[in-house]
Enzyme design. Sequence first.
Site, PDB file in Angstrom:
ATOM      1  N   HIS A 204      26.835  37.446  50.778  1.00 48.40           N
ATOM      2  CA  HIS A 204      26.509  36.415  49.792  1.00 48.40           C
ATOM      3  C   HIS A 204      27.166  35.086  50.143  1.00 48.40           C
ATOM      4  O   HIS A 204      26.845  34.063  49.543  1.00 48.40           O
ATOM      5  CB  HIS A 204      26.870  36.861  48.361  1.00 48.40           C
ATOM      6  CG  HIS A 204      28.316  37.141  48.105  1.00 48.40           C
ATOM      7  ND1 HIS A 204      28.870  38.386  48.230  1.00 48.40           N
ATOM      8  CD2 HIS A 204      29.322  36.336  47.693  1.00 48.40           C
ATOM      9  CE1 HIS A 204      30.153  38.341  47.912  1.00 48.40           C
ATOM     10  NE2 HIS A 204      30.455  37.103  47.583  1.00 48.40           N
ATOM     11  N   ASP A 233      25.989  43.761  51.668  1.00 50.07           N
ATOM     12  CA  ASP A 233      26.731  42.526  51.480  1.00 50.07           C
ATOM     13  C   ASP A 233      27.594  42.245  52.709  1.00 50.07           C
ATOM     14  O   ASP A 233      28.798  42.440  52.712  1.00 50.07           O
ATOM     15  CB  ASP A 233      27.596  42.601  50.215  1.00 50.07           C
ATOM     16  CG  ASP A 233      28.080  41.224  49.771  1.00 50.07           C
ATOM     17  OD1 ASP A 233      27.720  40.232  50.433  1.00 50.07           O
ATOM     18  OD2 ASP A 233      28.813  41.145  48.764  1.00 50.07           O
ATOM     19  N   GLY A 312      37.283  34.056  44.782  1.00 55.53           N
ATOM     20  CA  GLY A 312      37.769  33.504  46.032  1.00 55.53           C
ATOM     21  C   GLY A 312      38.172  34.557  47.037  1.00 55.53           C
ATOM     22  O   GLY A 312      38.457  34.252  48.189  1.00 55.53           O
ATOM     23  N   SER A 314      36.179  37.270  47.965  1.00 50.34           N
ATOM     24  CA  SER A 314      35.071  37.935  48.643  1.00 50.34           C
ATOM     25  C   SER A 314      35.015  37.585  50.114  1.00 50.34           C
ATOM     26  O   SER A 314      35.351  36.486  50.521  1.00 50.34           O
ATOM     27  CB  SER A 314      33.738  37.561  48.000  1.00 50.34           C
ATOM     28  OG  SER A 314      33.550  38.229  46.786  1.00 50.34           O
ATOM     29  N   SER A 329      33.567  42.482  48.609  1.00 49.95           N
ATOM     30  CA  SER A 329      32.335  41.996  47.992  1.00 49.95           C
ATOM     31  C   SER A 329      32.598  41.369  46.636  1.00 49.95           C
ATOM     32  O   SER A 329      32.183  40.246  46.366  1.00 49.95           O
ATOM     33  CB  SER A 329      31.334  43.153  47.838  1.00 49.95           C
ATOM     34  OG  SER A 329      30.179  42.757  47.139  1.00 49.95           O
TER      35      SER A 329
END
Length: 358
Positions: A204, A233, A312, A314, A329
């Site tokens: 993402h 992801d 912050g 991920s 994720s």
Amino acid sequence: MSRTLRARIFLSVLLTLPAVGLGSGTAGAAEPDPSPSGGAGVMASPGQYALDSRLERTLGDHGAGSYLDSATGELVVAVTDAAAAETVRASGARAELVGRSTAQLQAVMDVLEARAKIPGTSWGIDPAANQVAVEADESVSTPSMARLRAVAASLGEAVRLRRVPGTFTKEVAGGDAVHGGGFRCSAAFNVSRGAELFFLTAGHCTESAVSWSAVAGGPEIGTREGSSFPTDDYGLVRYTGTPEAPGTVNLHDGGAQDITSAADAIVGQALRKSGSTTRVTSGTVTAVDVTVNYSDGPVYGMVRTTACSSGGDSGGAHFSGSTALGIHSGSSGCSGTNGSAIHQPVREVLGVYGVEVY
């Protein structure tokens, strides 16, 4: 760019996109998790990673997952019949006879997918309890919660349901910041394919930009090579120029953890997460084959842990010792020392892109 700044950036890049919630609704108090895999995690050995993977292939439909015993550190393999139990014991692991196979638990998750795919929910297999562990965050409304409870009840003891505080949110991060598309993100692990160098991060993040830099508006350090979100992801960014990219994870204390191998996480094991917001936090793996229903689509085959994280984090690194486990994720936040951090298994990503940690 200075050598020191490059070294900090490439230690373990943590991405930071704005938090994206799954909706609004009535908050609910978290219920205790009765899973036998709860408590402090234990370290997994290289031999246990290899044995776990081998037995999963060997047992097939006769297996029901595995976990590490928090008291003894033994690898415990759940099986559905005596012959499979003998195979496990002959391999040196401990066998536990259970009533539901992995295939049966996956069928339970198929029902949840068909009848209760509600933003703000998550489910995965807890082999220590021989159940599907379902979580619903604070964004799940009262009517939706009633629907979820009804579906769970129809599945009987195969399902365990609880409310968790916070909201399942994508949380981009991994070590030191990189920027792209107006977002701040990070890479989990540096990887290679021959002489080419890349970093892995959350999909993402890579969905948002092609070009990435070390500072907002700064010179390009890498370009997007691949990206997958939702469903998965993960993303791959190829370094441009002649980067200094050590195969380490930032420990945010002036030190770094060398990464030399990758493995799939085992329920009950201890791990750490490195992120730019919460820095290094510790936790235990609590479920595998996890589905998370984010607001903009589900992700499948993830791993749930108790590591703390927040917006912050991920894209960050989930690891144990020198072993890479996953790419951060998101989570529903953190209450005290009990988080709900979700990671994308890294071995899958290495296989997809034909890269390796070093």
